[in-house]
Scaffold this active site. Structure first.
Site, PDB file in Angstrom:
ATOM      1  N   ASP A   1      12.181  -9.582  60.882  1.00  0.00           N
ATOM      2  CA  ASP A   1      13.818  -9.160  61.174  1.00  0.00           C
ATOM      3  C   ASP A   1      12.511  -7.640  62.137  1.00  0.00           C
ATOM      4  O   ASP A   1      12.428  -7.147  61.744  1.00  0.00           O
ATOM      5  CB  ASP A   1      14.363  -8.494  60.469  1.00  0.00           C
TER       6      ASP A   1
ATOM      7  N   CYS B   1      18.948  -6.736  68.606  1.00  0.00           N
ATOM      8  CA  CYS B   1      18.629  -7.414  68.026  1.00  0.00           C
ATOM      9  C   CYS B   1      18.022  -9.230  67.992  1.00  0.00           C
ATOM     10  O   CYS B   1      17.132  -9.465  67.997  1.00  0.00           O
ATOM     11  CB  CYS B   1      19.411  -8.036  66.382  1.00  0.00           C
TER      12      CYS B   1
ATOM     13  N   HIS C   1      24.164 -10.471  63.311  1.00  0.00           N
ATOM     14  CA  HIS C   1      22.831  -9.716  62.928  1.00  0.00           C
ATOM     15  C   HIS C   1      21.766 -10.701  63.123  1.00  0.00           C
ATOM     16  O   HIS C   1      21.801 -12.203  62.850  1.00  0.00           O
ATOM     17  CB  HIS C   1      22.087  -9.407  62.271  1.00  0.00           C
TER      18      HIS C   1
END
Length: 638
Positions: A278, A196, A255
């Protein structure tokens, strides 16, 4: 009648304009200007001179800037700054990871434009794609999908398997430039591997290069709700070990995503500004793996019906967590926690190396009436959109915890048990020493009897490694404690996990979850407590030897050590820094003896002035991400 003008030459004044538009670090050979700002050019005519009053020249331009930030310090940070920090670790141990964004480095602008041309949108309909490139909403979705490679030849392959033999461990990367240049040099083959923070960092580079204000955000205890009910279900066995999730709901220890600043004319007024994007491939959005842009204000207000992907982002920061005990094929509800998901949402401060906590941008204070009202509003909106419901529809309403999980890393400010509660015993873990890699982990379990009766407890303890996405690995340590407590008595139970016990089971993320599941003879209720321990390394030390001046030789000392009590092999030191090194430097160190400390001197010639940063990483066969950084101010040449 005067003869018409014929243009012989156009001087775009690239050098002068690019300085005024702050793009001179990218190039001075080609005109590169920013939206909404004037620039100059000179026209030379072949047949005669320009005659004012007689000749007219008409320019048709569109100057609207849908990504305009009116704060100069914010523009400097979110567009111009080419280095920063990405926050990792856990909410109890937040660690800044230095990163070289390098959006002004050689060839990066060309790679970013190629990335747009390689997208599925351009390949399918290039005319429409190019016509829409003035829209930051459209461009951000295209870039978001192209950072991962799930649907196309995007920049990065994701890998959470702990097997990286055919690529780079994501923890080893220190910057975006090497990744983007490798993608470009290999004919746009996805680079192996990313997780991530790597996806978010590379997207930050691309968006800043394209002139869209962008920052990198870390959310600790981040929910991944796969069924859209705003409940994250976690399952435990009777030893306190967390089980693999049959629903695939998870809570990531942290995250990382991006926020991009833009107007949102496609939404009602008031929902422009920072938008979540994202690039980590988790769920599909309109048939491709991307997420956003989702308005941060819409997330805070529970407006989960606004585009794009707002329900998923809402669940990442504000879902509830349900814990279940799995025993004999049956599931017993342990507790529901309304405040465990979404903690210490962090980004780098403006023109500072400090961390900004921006949690209040995403949600009202946990435990407040406003926060619960927003949660229920979001839940009702999701119910209205879907008639499928949940297998546990009765559990959709938030409730107070029914047993204690006070020390859980996913239970912030859980209230102490009151006398009316059934168990009336609290459990809590406490570390006795800082958890350093290579050393034994010493801690105690604190047990407190809050009742006026004797309590006989049986407590099953376990430890297991975790990946940062919440995936559990096999337990490597277990213990059972029998504790008898007099009324109002507190006792401690000492525990130790030796390095030899955990070393071979540790993941790259260096996360260990210790759990305790207690039961009392006179009560059917269970008490669950857990704690996530992040093991730390000593950082690399970087010293700049002498003054840093453009085009003048500069010596840099890098001091590193093997923190383990065993020999490590295949040691490689990686050093980079935009404006300081033309390319990433790799030094092969070979073998390092136990506890060995050493240093090397690197020589370079800075080629850009101003504030710069050096990033370093050391990897070996035993560890992958011992990091360090040093800020350097480079003066103009005399």
């Amino acid at each position: 009648m005067a003869q018409g003008l014929e243009v012989a030459l156009t001087d775009l004044q690239s050098s002068r304009n690019n300085v005024r538009h702050h793009t001179e670090e990218i190039t001075v050979d080609h005109l590169l200007v920013r939206r909404g700002q004037a620039f100059s050019l000179t026209l030379y005519f072949r047949n005669r001179g320009f005659q004012p009053g007689l000749d007219n020249i008409i320019f048709v331009v569109e100057t609207e800037d849908a990504v305009y930030l009116d704060s100069e310090p914010q523009r400097q940070e979110y567009v111009m700054n080419d280095y920063g920090f990405i926050y990792q670790g856990s909410k109890n141990w937040i660690r800044p990871c230095p990163w070289n964004y390098g959006q002004f480095e050689d060839k990066i602008i060309d790679i970013c434009l190629k990335l747009l041309d390689k997208s599925l949108h351009f390949q399918t309909d290039p005319a429409t794609d190019c016509a829409l490139r003035g829209s930051p909403v459209y461009v951000s979705r295209v870039v978001c999908a192209m950072i991962n490679s799930n649907d196309d030849n995007g920049v990065l392959n994701g890998n959470w398997s702990e097997n990286y033999t055919d690529g780079a461990n994501p923890a080893e990367w220190t910057g975006s430039v090497a990744i983007l240049k490798q993608w470009n040099a290999t004919g746009c083959q996805p680079v192996r591997y990313g997780q991530c923070w790597v996806f978010a960092a590379v997207m930050c580079t691309v968006m800043r290069c394209l002139g869209i204000p962008t920052r990198v955000i870390t959310n600790f205890d981040s929910g991944h709700d796969t069924d859209g009910n705003l409940i994250i279900d976690e399952y435990y066995d009777n030893t306190g070990r967390i089980l693999g999730n049959k629903k695939k709901d998870t809570i990531w220890n942290f995250h990382v995503w991006n926020e991009c600043w833009m107007a949102r004319k496609d939404l009602p007024p008031g929902y422009g500004g920072w938008q979540v994007l994202d690039a980590t491939p988790q769920e599909m959005s309109n048939g491709v793996y991307c997420c956003g842009p989702a308005s941060v204000r819409a997330i805070k207000e529970g407006e989960v019906d606004l585009n794009y992907d707002t329900p998923f982002v809402f669940s990442m920061v504000n879902a509830d967590c349900m814990s279940w005990l799995v025993q004999g094929g049956k599931e017993q509800k342990l507790h529901q926690d309304t405040s465990s998901v979404g903690n210490f949402i962090s980004t780098k401060s403006i023109q500072s190396d400090e961390r900004d906590d921006i949690t209040e941008n995403y949600k009202y204070e946990e435990g407040s009436l406003q926060e619960r009202q927003v949660f229920l509003k979001a839940l009702q909106k999701l119910k209205a959109r879907s008639f499928h419901g949940s297998q546990r529809g009765a559990e959709l309403q938030p409730s107070r915890p029914t047993s204690l999980s006070q020390d859980s890393p996913r239970s912030l400010h859980t209230p102490s048990l009151q006398p009316s509660d059934v168990v009336q015993v609290s459990l809590k873990f406490k570390l006795l020493d800082p958890p350093n890699m290579g050393q034994d982990i010493c801690f105690v379990l604190l047990a407190l009897n809050m009742s006026s009766q004797f309590k006989d407890l049986k407590v099953n303890l376990s430890a297991q490694s975790l990946l940062h996405d919440g995936s559990p690995l096999s337990p490597f340590w277990q213990d059972t404690a029998f504790i008898t407590l007099s009324p109002k008595e507190a006792k401690t139970y000492p525990c130790k996990i030796s390095y030899s016990q955990y070393s071979q089971y540790l993941s790259t993320d260096k996360l260990i979850r210790i759990s305790a599941l207690g039961e009392e003879k006179s009560s059917p209720e269970k008490i669950l407590v857990n704690k996530i321990i992040t093991l730390s390394y000593p950082s690399i030390t970087i010293n700049v030897l002498g003054a840093a001046v453009v085009n003048q030789p500069l010596s840099i000392q890098v001091i590193f050590s093997n923190p383990l009590s065993e020999q490590v092999e295949d040691c490689v030191l990686t050093v980079e820094g935009s404006g300081l090194f033309k390319k990433q430097q790799k030094v092969f160190l070979g073998v390092l003896k136990p506890q060995h400390r050493a240093s090397i001197i690197l020589e370079t010639v800075p080629f850009k002035s101003g504030q710069r940063q050096i990033q370093a990483n050391m990897r070996s066969n035993k560890f992958k991400d011992i990091k360090g950084y040093r800020n350097v101010y480079v003066d103009f040449a005399l």
